[in-house]
Scaffold this active site. Structure first.
Site, PDB file in Angstrom:
ATOM      1  N   ASP A  91     -74.350 -22.403 -49.856  1.00  0.00           N
ATOM      2  CA  ASP A  91     -73.503 -20.979 -49.646  1.00  0.00           C
ATOM      3  C   ASP A  91     -72.863 -21.366 -48.099  1.00  0.00           C
ATOM      4  OD1 ASP A  91     -72.978 -17.764 -48.984  1.00  0.00           O
ATOM      5  OD2 ASP A  91     -75.372 -18.064 -48.698  1.00  0.00           O
ATOM      6  N   ALA A  92     -71.479 -21.740 -48.594  1.00  0.00           N
ATOM      7  CA  ALA A  92     -70.159 -22.633 -47.486  1.00  0.00           C
ATOM      8  C   ALA A  92     -69.079 -21.021 -47.412  1.00  0.00           C
ATOM      9  CB  ALA A  92     -70.375 -23.607 -47.849  1.00  0.00           C
ATOM     10  N   LYS A  93     -68.781 -20.225 -48.574  1.00  0.00           N
ATOM     11  CA  LYS A  93     -68.225 -19.773 -48.256  1.00  0.00           C
ATOM     12  C   LYS A  93     -66.632 -20.007 -47.808  1.00  0.00           C
ATOM     13  CE  LYS A  93     -71.210 -15.491 -46.750  1.00  0.00           C
ATOM     14  NZ  LYS A  93     -72.283 -16.298 -47.325  1.00  0.00           N
ATOM     15  N   ARG A  94     -65.906 -21.100 -48.148  1.00  0.00           N
ATOM     16  CA  ARG A  94     -65.248 -22.071 -48.625  1.00  0.00           C
ATOM     17  C   ARG A  94     -64.302 -21.046 -49.269  1.00  0.00           C
ATOM     18  NH1 ARG A  94     -68.210 -24.012 -45.049  1.00  0.00           N
ATOM     19  NH2 ARG A  94     -67.981 -26.463 -44.401  1.00  0.00           N
TER      20      ARG A  94
END
Length: 272
Positions: A91-94
């Site tokens: 869950d890094a939302k890159r």
């Protein structure tokens, strides 16, 4: 992990539970803090207690990045400890210009070996495509999130008169397919899940907001489930922080079991 293997896990465990490993040093039981790596020890015991109930684990990368190099070490140890057959989500939302996204993809798919990563779609196709170049890896694209500020942009109408989240769903289907792309759809917007499902009938959804955030699992299943389940429902705080005592792992298992039992009934009702 491919779609068939993921659905096989769902059928085997009669569960579509994702456990969020949002592990915070200020919230884990005090007796762990004397250990060399309390973050990993906490995660290890949570995984041991819930691995037969969960089909996915989702570490929120910010909780590890904030601890610097030691946090990354704890994250890698956690990822290596998760059983091979369980789906893993960074869950890094890159999401950045193409060459930068390509490096993010290498970091999480090659160096860390996550099965999937959450990606922000705002910069368009060239920021997402590099993540889709890896076999049996998934992009989980932010579509309609559960946070309060999501209405600032996601629900605003474009020139075509459609909410922006609908534009994202429609446009992005040409970037990937049902075997390598999922969508984040917040559980706290139950009535909107049906709208999303109508646009993307066959994709998996990652659904945050059940548990501590108050989303209804029944509504999520009613509006979002398809023939291959099509749902990974995440609970983080409601499971991992069910107790602050020595019994934290057992308490986490009890909360996970409650959700899994409800999921078993919903699968029988809606997934045919």
């Amino acid at each position: 992990m491919n779609k068939a293997a993921l659905f096989q896990q769902i059928q085997k465990k009669q569960s579509f539970l994702c456990v969020g490993l949002d592990t915070d040093l200020s919230k884990i039981p005090a007796h762990l803090l004397v250990l060399n790596d309390p973050i990993f020890e906490f995660n290890k015991q949570i995984i041991d207690a819930t691995a037969d109930l969960a089909v996915a684990y989702k570490p929120n990368i910010a909780f590890y990045e904030a601890l610097g190099a030691k946090g990354w070490e704890s994250l890698k140890k956690t990822l290596d400890y998760i059983p091979q057959e369980i789906f893993t989500i960074a869950d890094a939302k890159r999401g950045d210009i193409g060459n930068t996204s390509g490096l993010y993809a290498k970091a999480f798919f090659e160096q860390m070996d996550f099965d999937s990563i959450t990606v922000a779609p705002y910069m368009g196709i060239d920021s997402v495509k590099p993540f889709l170049a890896f076999e049996d890896k998934w992009v989980i694209l932010l579509a309609l999130t559960s946070n309060e500020g999501s209405a600032d942009f996601q629900l605003t109408e474009s020139k075509s008169g459609k909410p922006l989240f609908q534009e994202v769903l429609e446009k992005s289907q040409s970037w990937g397919n049902t075997d390598n792309m999922m969508y984040v759809v917040g559980a706290t917007r139950g009535e909107k899940i049906a709208e999303v499902r109508a646009i993307v009938p066959d994709h998996f959804f990652l659904v945050p907001g059940v548990g501590a955030q108050g989303g209804s699992l029944e509504e999520v299943a009613k509006y979002g489930m398809n023939a291959s389940c099509g749902l990974l429902v995440n609970s983080s705080r409601g499971i991992i922080y069910a107790s602050k005592g020595q019994d934290f792992a057992n308490a986490a298992r009890e909360e996970a079991k409650k959700l899994q039992q409800e999921m078993k009934e919903l699968l029988a009702q809606y997934c045919h």
